[in-house]
Design an enzyme around this catalytic site. Structure first.
Site, short mmCIF file in Angstrom:
data_model
loop_
_atom_site.label_atom_id
_atom_site.label_comp_id
_atom_site.label_asym_id
_atom_site.label_seq_id
_atom_site.Cartn_x
_atom_site.Cartn_y
_atom_site.Cartn_z
N HIS A 1 0.66 12.67 1.68
CA HIS A 1 0.19 13.20 2.96
C HIS A 1 0.99 14.46 3.27
O HIS A 1 2.19 14.37 3.53
CB HIS A 1 0.37 12.16 4.07
N LEU A 2 0.33 15.60 3.23
CA LEU A 2 1.05 16.87 3.48
C LEU A 2 0.89 17.34 4.91
O LEU A 2 1.51 18.32 5.31
CB LEU A 2 0.57 17.96 2.51
N ARG A 3 0.03 16.66 5.69
CA ARG A 3 -0.16 16.99 7.11
C ARG A 3 -0.71 18.42 7.27
O ARG A 3 -1.24 19.00 6.35
CB ARG A 3 1.13 16.80 7.92
N HIS B 1 -8.05 2.92 -0.06
CA HIS B 1 -7.06 2.22 0.78
C HIS B 1 -7.57 0.79 0.87
O HIS B 1 -8.53 0.50 1.57
CB HIS B 1 -6.95 2.87 2.17
N ALA C 1 2.73 4.30 11.25
CA ALA C 1 2.97 3.78 9.90
C ALA C 1 3.21 4.94 8.95
O ALA C 1 2.43 5.90 8.95
CB ALA C 1 1.77 2.97 9.44
N ASP D 1 2.80 8.20 -1.66
CA ASP D 1 2.33 7.93 -0.29
C ASP D 1 3.34 8.44 0.73
O ASP D 1 3.49 7.85 1.81
CB ASP D 1 2.03 6.45 -0.06
N LEU E 1 1.76 1.35 5.83
CA LEU E 1 0.56 0.57 5.52
C LEU E 1 0.05 0.95 4.13
O LEU E 1 -0.01 2.14 3.83
CB LEU E 1 -0.54 0.83 6.56
N HIS F 1 6.25 11.17 9.67
CA HIS F 1 5.99 11.13 11.12
C HIS F 1 7.31 11.50 11.79
O HIS F 1 8.37 11.08 11.31
CB HIS F 1 5.58 9.74 11.59
N HIS G 1 -1.50 2.81 -3.57
CA HIS G 1 -0.29 2.17 -3.02
C HIS G 1 -0.39 0.64 -2.98
O HIS G 1 -0.32 0.03 -1.91
CB HIS G 1 0.06 2.71 -1.63
N ASN H 1 -6.64 12.65 5.53
CA ASN H 1 -6.70 12.02 6.87
C ASN H 1 -6.05 12.89 7.95
O ASN H 1 -5.13 12.47 8.62
CB ASN H 1 -6.10 10.60 6.84
N HIS I 1 -0.59 10.75 -4.84
CA HIS I 1 -0.98 10.30 -3.48
C HIS I 1 0.06 10.81 -2.48
O HIS I 1 1.18 10.29 -2.43
CB HIS I 1 -1.06 8.78 -3.41
N LYS J 1 -11.74 9.78 -0.90
CA LYS J 1 -10.89 8.70 -0.41
C LYS J 1 -11.66 7.78 0.53
O LYS J 1 -12.27 8.25 1.51
CB LYS J 1 -9.69 9.30 0.33
O1 DOR Z 1 1.84 4.17 6.02
C1 DOR Z 1 0.86 4.89 5.93
N1 DOR Z 1 0.85 6.13 6.46
N2 DOR Z 1 -0.23 4.41 5.32
C2 DOR Z 1 -1.39 5.08 5.33
O2 DOR Z 1 -2.34 4.58 4.80
C3 DOR Z 1 -1.50 6.38 6.03
C4 DOR Z 1 -0.21 7.03 6.17
C5 DOR Z 1 -0.23 8.16 7.19
O3 DOR Z 1 -1.11 9.02 7.10
O4 DOR Z 1 0.67 8.21 8.03
ZN ZN Z 2 -1.50 7.29 2.01
#
Ligand code: DOR
Ligand code: ZN
Length: 347
Positions: free
Chosen positions: A15-17, A136, A263, A247, A219, A251, A174, A41, A13, A99
């Site tokens: 997030h590679l953006r 989620h 988050a 996860d 989150l 940011h 998560h 996402n 899990h 997802k």
């Molecule tokens: O903390 C989080 N950041 N929880 C998520 O579910 C999404 C993630 C994000 O994409 O920043």
């Molecule tokens: Zn996530």
């Protein structure tokens, strides 16, 4: 013990953006992990096979090829998701999973699902295909306390859905509560869960230690100590239903330290170091390889990686922040010393 050798792990899990941020962060994941389940996402979200193929190409163009990294793509489910499109993506080896974001539950989830009942056709198809549903698990009902949203999701959404689709393969992502640990433990073997390094390391107090601490906000939000202890027990138990998923969710500092801060915790630079800390503290370093490298492939029905990696027991200072092209990012464990250091692939 001064060295630890493991089968190379995967991150189930992450997030590679996209764009500049993708280029800045992807190698931090790829140097430690052979494969990763990549969250969809983005803006706009990855809802089609074509979008997932294009995103996969952008990841492969951004990553250092010498690291030998394979991104595993996921489909972002919406109220309008089409079962045929998902099946096509799954059969073509583009979508590894799909997802579920409840609409407005988290970052870039506005296009998510408003009512899981709208997915009946999709879930029925995924169940027949054996395609994993990644969840989620939080309700978005504003009358439910933010710390109760995961437990309430189990009762209102997850348990009834699994009753209607008992063969559905589900990863409860998560997890943050004792209730989630218990639910997964008692569910069929087709239900698993990922556990992040940060939910193993701190409880909700961390967000308020001497002032508001946005770099500990993610989150689902961290919960009480009793929940953290349940997660640590589950992760180090050897139960194959629980596996590694960082996860990691970078940011920029400017987006975290804001009136409405984002988050997410960027743990990719110290992911294995952080898990090793937890497992060592629990006297369970002998269970780390199974959690990090065996349980995930088993759930996803994928081969175990053929290479090995090493961690050395060398004190490592974690930078306060990384200066990256899109802006500075604060990593998990910023400014701290960690006892273990990831030492790379064993040659
Ligand atoms: O903390 C989080 N950041 N929880 C998520 O579910 C999404 C993630 C994000 O994409 O920043
Ligand atoms: Zn996530």
């Amino acid at each position: 013990m001064t060295e630890l050798e493991l089968i190379r792990p995967d991150d189930w899990h992450v997030h590679l953006r996209d764009g500049e941020l993708l280029k800045a962060v992807v190698d931090h994941t790829a140097r430690q992990f052979a494969r990763a389940i990549v969250m969809p996402n983005l803006k706009p979200p990855v809802t089609t096979v074509a979008a997932a193929r294009a995103y996969r190409e952008r990841i492969l163009a951004a990553v250092d090829p010498a690291l030998g990294f394979t991104p595993l793509m996921t489909a972002y489910l919406t109220d309008d998701s089409d079962a045929d499109e998902l099946e096509r993506g799954f059969r073509d080896g583009v979508f590894t999973a799909a997802k579920l974001y409840p609409a407005h539950a988290t970052t870039n989830s506005a296009a998510g699902v408003t009512d899981i009942r709208r997915l009946d056709r999709v879930l029925d198809r995924m169940q027949s295909l054996g395609m994993p549903l990644l969840v989620h698990g939080e309700v978005v009902d504003h009358s439910v306390d933010v710390f109760d949203r995961e437990a309430t999701f189990i009762d209102r959404v997850l348990a009834p859905t699994l009753e209607r689709f008992p063969g559905l393969r589900v990863v409860f992502e998560h997890i943050t509560t004792r209730q989630a640990v218990d639910f997964v433990t008692n569910a069929r073997e087709t239900v698993g869960a990922t556990i992040t390094p940060h939910h193993l390391e701190f409880n909700r107090n961390a967000m308020f230690e001497g002032g508001i601490r946005p770099h500990f906000y993610c989150l689902p939000v961290a919960k009480r100590e009793v929940h953290r202890l349940a997660l640590r027990k589950a992760a180090t138990s050897g139960n194959p239903k629980f596996f590694l998923g960082t996860d990691s969710a970078p940011h920029r500092v400017v987006d975290k330290e804001a009136a409405c801060g984002c988050a997410g915790i960027w743990n990719a630079p110290v992911a294995l170091e952080s898990y090793a800390k937890t497992f060592e503290e629990e006297g369970a370093l002998d269970k780390l390889e199974a959690f990090a490298s065996l349980h995930g492939p088993r759930f996803y029905r994928l081969p175990v990686n053929g290479t090995r990696v090493r961690l050395s027991r060398t004190s490592t200072h974690v930078p306060e922040r990384y200066t990256l092209a899109p802006g500075d990012i604060v990593p998990f464990h910023a400014g701290k010393q960690l006892a273990w250091r990831y030492a790379g692939v064993v040659r």
